[in-house]
Design a protein around this motif. Structure first.
Motif, short mmCIF file in Angstrom:
data_model
loop_
_atom_site.label_atom_id
_atom_site.label_comp_id
_atom_site.label_asym_id
_atom_site.label_seq_id
_atom_site.Cartn_x
_atom_site.Cartn_y
_atom_site.Cartn_z
N ALA A 148 -7.48 -15.02 10.10
CA ALA A 148 -8.19 -14.57 8.91
C ALA A 148 -9.63 -14.19 9.20
CB ALA A 148 -8.15 -15.66 7.84
N ALA A 149 -10.19 -14.75 10.30
CA ALA A 149 -11.63 -14.60 10.53
C ALA A 149 -12.05 -13.15 10.71
CB ALA A 149 -12.05 -15.42 11.74
N GLY A 150 -11.29 -12.41 11.52
CA GLY A 150 -11.62 -11.01 11.73
C GLY A 150 -11.62 -10.28 10.40
N ALA A 151 -10.56 -10.53 9.64
CA ALA A 151 -10.45 -9.89 8.33
C ALA A 151 -11.55 -10.38 7.39
CB ALA A 151 -9.08 -10.19 7.74
N ALA A 152 -11.82 -11.69 7.41
CA ALA A 152 -12.82 -12.26 6.50
C ALA A 152 -14.20 -11.68 6.76
CB ALA A 152 -12.86 -13.78 6.65
N TYR A 153 -14.46 -11.35 8.04
CA TYR A 153 -15.75 -10.76 8.41
C TYR A 153 -15.98 -9.48 7.60
CZ TYR A 153 -19.19 -8.27 11.21
OH TYR A 153 -20.27 -7.55 11.60
N TYR A 154 -14.95 -8.62 7.59
CA TYR A 154 -15.07 -7.37 6.84
C TYR A 154 -15.11 -7.63 5.34
CZ TYR A 154 -14.40 -4.75 11.05
OH TYR A 154 -14.58 -4.22 12.29
N TYR A 155 -14.35 -8.64 4.92
CA TYR A 155 -14.31 -9.02 3.50
C TYR A 155 -15.72 -9.39 3.03
CZ TYR A 155 -13.06 -12.07 -0.49
OH TYR A 155 -12.96 -12.68 -1.70
N LEU A 156 -16.37 -10.29 3.77
CA LEU A 156 -17.71 -10.72 3.39
C LEU A 156 -18.68 -9.54 3.42
CD1 LEU A 156 -17.92 -14.12 5.29
CD2 LEU A 156 -17.69 -13.75 2.85
N LYS A 157 -18.55 -8.71 4.47
CA LYS A 157 -19.42 -7.57 4.59
C LYS A 157 -19.25 -6.64 3.38
CE LYS A 157 -19.40 -4.59 8.02
NZ LYS A 157 -19.23 -4.01 9.36
N GLY A 158 -17.99 -6.44 3.01
CA GLY A 158 -17.70 -5.58 1.87
C GLY A 158 -18.28 -6.14 0.58
N VAL A 159 -18.13 -7.45 0.38
CA VAL A 159 -18.64 -8.08 -0.84
C VAL A 159 -20.16 -8.01 -0.89
CG1 VAL A 159 -18.84 -10.24 -2.09
CG2 VAL A 159 -16.64 -9.57 -1.13
N VAL A 160 -20.79 -8.24 0.26
CA VAL A 160 -22.25 -8.19 0.30
C VAL A 160 -22.72 -6.80 -0.10
CG1 VAL A 160 -24.26 -8.29 1.81
CG2 VAL A 160 -22.46 -10.00 2.02
N PHE B 56 0.82 -1.22 0.00
CA PHE B 56 0.00 0.00 0.00
C PHE B 56 0.85 1.26 0.00
CE2 PHE B 56 -3.01 -3.21 0.87
CZ PHE B 56 -4.17 -2.74 0.28
N GLY B 57 2.07 1.17 0.56
CA GLY B 57 2.99 2.31 0.51
C GLY B 57 3.32 2.66 -0.93
N ILE B 58 3.40 1.64 -1.78
CA ILE B 58 3.63 1.87 -3.21
C ILE B 58 2.31 2.03 -3.94
CG2 ILE B 58 4.63 0.91 -5.32
CD1 ILE B 58 6.55 -0.68 -3.45
N GLY B 59 1.35 1.18 -3.60
CA GLY B 59 0.09 1.10 -4.35
C GLY B 59 -0.76 2.36 -4.30
N ILE B 60 -0.87 2.98 -3.12
CA ILE B 60 -1.75 4.16 -3.00
C ILE B 60 -1.21 5.34 -3.82
CG2 ILE B 60 -2.64 5.91 -1.39
CD1 ILE B 60 -3.13 3.68 0.61
N PRO B 61 0.07 5.76 -3.60
CA PRO B 61 0.55 6.88 -4.42
C PRO B 61 0.56 6.55 -5.92
CG PRO B 61 2.25 6.16 -2.87
CD PRO B 61 1.04 5.35 -2.57
N LEU B 62 0.88 5.30 -6.24
CA LEU B 62 0.94 4.91 -7.65
C LEU B 62 -0.44 4.98 -8.31
CD1 LEU B 62 3.05 3.91 -9.61
CD2 LEU B 62 2.53 1.57 -8.95
N SER B 63 -1.45 4.41 -7.64
CA SER B 63 -2.80 4.45 -8.20
C SER B 63 -3.30 5.87 -8.30
CB SER B 63 -3.77 3.65 -7.33
OG SER B 63 -3.23 2.42 -6.97
N GLY B 64 -2.98 6.68 -7.29
CA GLY B 64 -3.40 8.08 -7.31
C GLY B 64 -2.75 8.83 -8.46
N ALA C 117 -9.46 -3.70 0.10
CA ALA C 117 -8.22 -4.17 -0.52
C ALA C 117 -7.21 -4.59 0.54
CB ALA C 117 -7.64 -3.07 -1.41
N VAL C 118 -7.16 -3.84 1.66
CA VAL C 118 -6.23 -4.19 2.75
C VAL C 118 -6.60 -5.56 3.30
CG1 VAL C 118 -5.61 -3.65 5.15
CG2 VAL C 118 -5.64 -1.84 3.44
N ALA D 33 -0.47 -5.82 -7.98
CA ALA D 33 -1.27 -5.73 -9.20
C ALA D 33 -2.76 -5.65 -8.88
CB ALA D 33 -0.98 -6.93 -10.10
N LEU D 34 -3.22 -6.57 -8.03
CA LEU D 34 -4.65 -6.58 -7.69
C LEU D 34 -5.03 -5.32 -6.92
CD1 LEU D 34 -7.31 -8.15 -7.74
CD2 LEU D 34 -6.68 -9.12 -5.55
N VAL D 35 -4.14 -4.91 -6.00
CA VAL D 35 -4.41 -3.73 -5.18
C VAL D 35 -4.53 -2.49 -6.08
CG1 VAL D 35 -3.35 -2.16 -3.50
CG2 VAL D 35 -3.49 -4.61 -3.02
N VAL D 36 -3.59 -2.33 -7.02
CA VAL D 36 -3.64 -1.17 -7.91
C VAL D 36 -4.92 -1.19 -8.75
CG1 VAL D 36 -2.56 -0.09 -9.93
CG2 VAL D 36 -1.16 -0.75 -7.98
N LEU D 37 -5.29 -2.38 -9.20
CA LEU D 37 -6.52 -2.52 -9.98
C LEU D 37 -7.74 -2.07 -9.16
CD1 LEU D 37 -6.76 -3.75 -12.87
CD2 LEU D 37 -7.73 -5.75 -11.78
#
Lengths: 281, 274
Positions: B260-272, B76-84, B205-206, B158-162
């Protein structure tokens, strides 16, 4: 994008034009080095018959290791992988279409719950589950068999198939289906005569995704297929374990071919949402 | 409305069964079995597997989290400025190059990075050819946390920049124009406008990258050769494969589920939400 910027902004940008141009060129150069650098190492190692530090290029270059593609175990692993990927793709597509269409049209009660189920293999760490699956498959005489490997590839492949095709079916206008239904066609007939033909490009994209996923799948194949069913990724791992860097590099480059071909050919046709799925390979 | 007739509804349900069965038999059931196995040894309910994980692998839990964190910072240190930057200054060449790692399988990334970052790997060879390092230099990062996090970042960038470029493109031009009107440069427009407005997408993305990095297996397997701290998935693989100790392997697995579960919770929420 620039078209929407008013002329005043351009005017203000102009004094920094040269700096911006240099910055841009530098960015592309750094990206090129960062992306191509590690891959260039693969190419060099694949043709290096003798290479001693610190020479930039191998002292002796040849296609000795590339010749392995046409013979023996590398070719066998390649054809085996293609066969497994073909079966996986066909089965995954046929199995996924009713789920995707049902979920996209809310025709399946509990559709959203079902969709979540098809996200599970992406949301959880795969290795512990596949290790557990290998224990079960061993009990069911599926370990070390083609059927076992196809089954484990289907788990991941279905995730891609169901989610991409749900997006495809959602993108097809519902009014055209309603027109057919109002004219007396059944839901099933409408699906086969109207929706499926319209979805065909998306179905093709989805099947390519599943095919490449299966071709590149490593974890499940390593755990379930061993020791009898070896595909290219597993073959590459074995070669690299034995410090056969050249063989591993040749295999790595062969493994990259379908993906790179797809990237070049479909740059224009592939929509970003399908592309995003590639990151999960 | 076009509600299906009851008979047809049954037909669609039947057609959905095979795919559902594959996920249940190939993933759901094994998942449950690994949960049960982590609490049993020789058929008896016990916490012995977890005690062993604590005794042998607690440092590796920390190590895994640190490698994933370092990978995230890099990505993200590279991805955020690069995508911006690419949001403001479109570059087809740069965007094409950035997509390449998406199409390179994880195992290949692992092998390529092992060759690239080896003590006298191709990176050092290139640097030597440019006259930047002497002949006696060796690079000692390929097996450590730094090499791993570089390899993980290379693949995930790659995926993060996308994802980020998609989110940044969703930021209305008028906001950026307004910022420019106040004299904001490229960096200012990224930090003050794009990042806050695209925060939910950045969060997703994080989480996606974090779960993937915590559970990474093929990249560390290709890159590390056994000494020093290990990623949890490597420990699991050895516990399972070399020791045939499915109970302890499963307990390591459950630890990774929890990470992964804590993260997956937000992942699923985001996808929904999407």
């Amino acid at each position: 994008m620039n078209a929407t910027v008013p002329p005043a902004a351009h005017q203000r940008d102009r004094p920094r034009g040269l700096l911006a141009l240099v910055l841009r060129a530098a960015l592309v150069a750094v990206l090129l080095a960062a992306v191509v650098g590690p891959l260039a190492g693969l190419v060099l190692w694949s043709v290096a018959e003798r290479w001693h530090w610190p020479a930039l290029l191998p002292q002796q270059v040849g296609l000795k290791y590339w010749a392995r593609i046409t013979q023996g175990d590398l070719l066998a692993a390649l054809t085996r992988g293609v066969a497994i990927a073909s079966v996986t793709t066909v089965v995954a597509l046929v199995a996924a279409i009713p789920v995707s269409y049902g979920a996209a049209r809310a025709r399946l009660p509990l559709g959203p719950v079902l969709l979540m189920l098809f996200l599970l293999p992406q949301a959880f760490p795969q290795l512990p589950v596949f290790a557990s699956a290998a224990v079960l498959f061993y009990r069911w005489n599926l370990a070390g068999t083609y059927a076992g490997v196809v089954l484990i590839h289907l788990v991941g492949g279905l995730v891609y198939a169901v989610w991409t095709m749900t997006a495809v079916f959602r993108a097809i206008g519902e009014d055209i289906e309603e027109a057919a239904i109002n004219l007396g066609a059944s839901v099933t007939r409408t699906f086969f005569r109207i929706s499926l033909p319209l979805a065909l490009p998306g179905v093709v994209a989805s099947s390519i995704l599943v095919f490449i996923y299966s071709l590149d799948e490593f974890t499940g194949t390593l755990l379930v297929g061993a020791p009898y069913v070896t595909t290219l990724p597993v073959y590459m791992y074995t070669a690299s374990l034995g410090y056969e860097l050249q063989i591993a590099s040749v295999t790595a480059l062969v493994l990259m071919v379908p993906g790179v071909l797809l990237l070049v050919l479909m740059e224009r046709f592939l929509r970003a949402e399908y592309l995003a799925f590639f990151g999960r390979l | 409305m076009n509600a299906a007739r009851p008979a047809e509804q049954v037909l669609w349900w039947l057609a959905a069964i095979p795919a559902t069965m594959v996920i249940i038999v190939g993933f759901g059931f094994p998942l449950v079995q690994s949960l049960v196995a982590s609490f049993t040894r020789d058929g008896v309910l016990t916490l012995a597997n977890y005690e062993l994980v604590y005794r042998l692998y607690r440092q590796d839990v920390v190590y895994t989290v640190l490698v994933a964190a370092a990978g995230l910072v890099l990505t993200f240190g590279i991805g955020i400025p690069l995508s911006g930057y690419l949001r403001l200054h479109h570059s087809q060449t740069a965007e094409f190059l950035l997509k390449v790692p998406l199409f390179v399988p994880f195992v290949v990334v692992g092998h390529a990075m092992r060759i690239f970052l080896a003590p006298r790997g191709t990176l050092l060879i290139f640097l030597h050819a440019l006259g930047l390092v002497s002949q006696d230099t060796t690079l000692a990062i390929s097996e450590g946390w730094l090499g791993l996090s570089i390899a993980l970042a290379w693949k995930h960038l790659a995926l993060v920049v996308l994802l980020l470029m998609g989110a940044f493109r969703g930021v209305g031009e008028e906001y950026l124009e307004a910022a420019r009107g106040f004299g904001a440069g490229t960096l200012r427009q990224i930090w003050a406008v794009m990042v806050p407005m695209a925060a939910p997408s950045i969060g997703l993305a994080v989480v996606l990258s974090l779960t993937s990095m915590l559970a990474s297996f093929s990249i560390p397997l290709m890159m590390t050769k056994g000494s020093g701290p290990q990623m949890l998935m490597i420990d699991l693989y050895h516990r399972y494969g070399l020791h045939g100790d499915f109970g302890t392997a499963s307990a390591i697995g459950v630890v990774s589920y929890l990470l992964a579960a804590g993260a997956a919770y937000y992942y699923l929420k985001g996808v929904v939400r999407q």
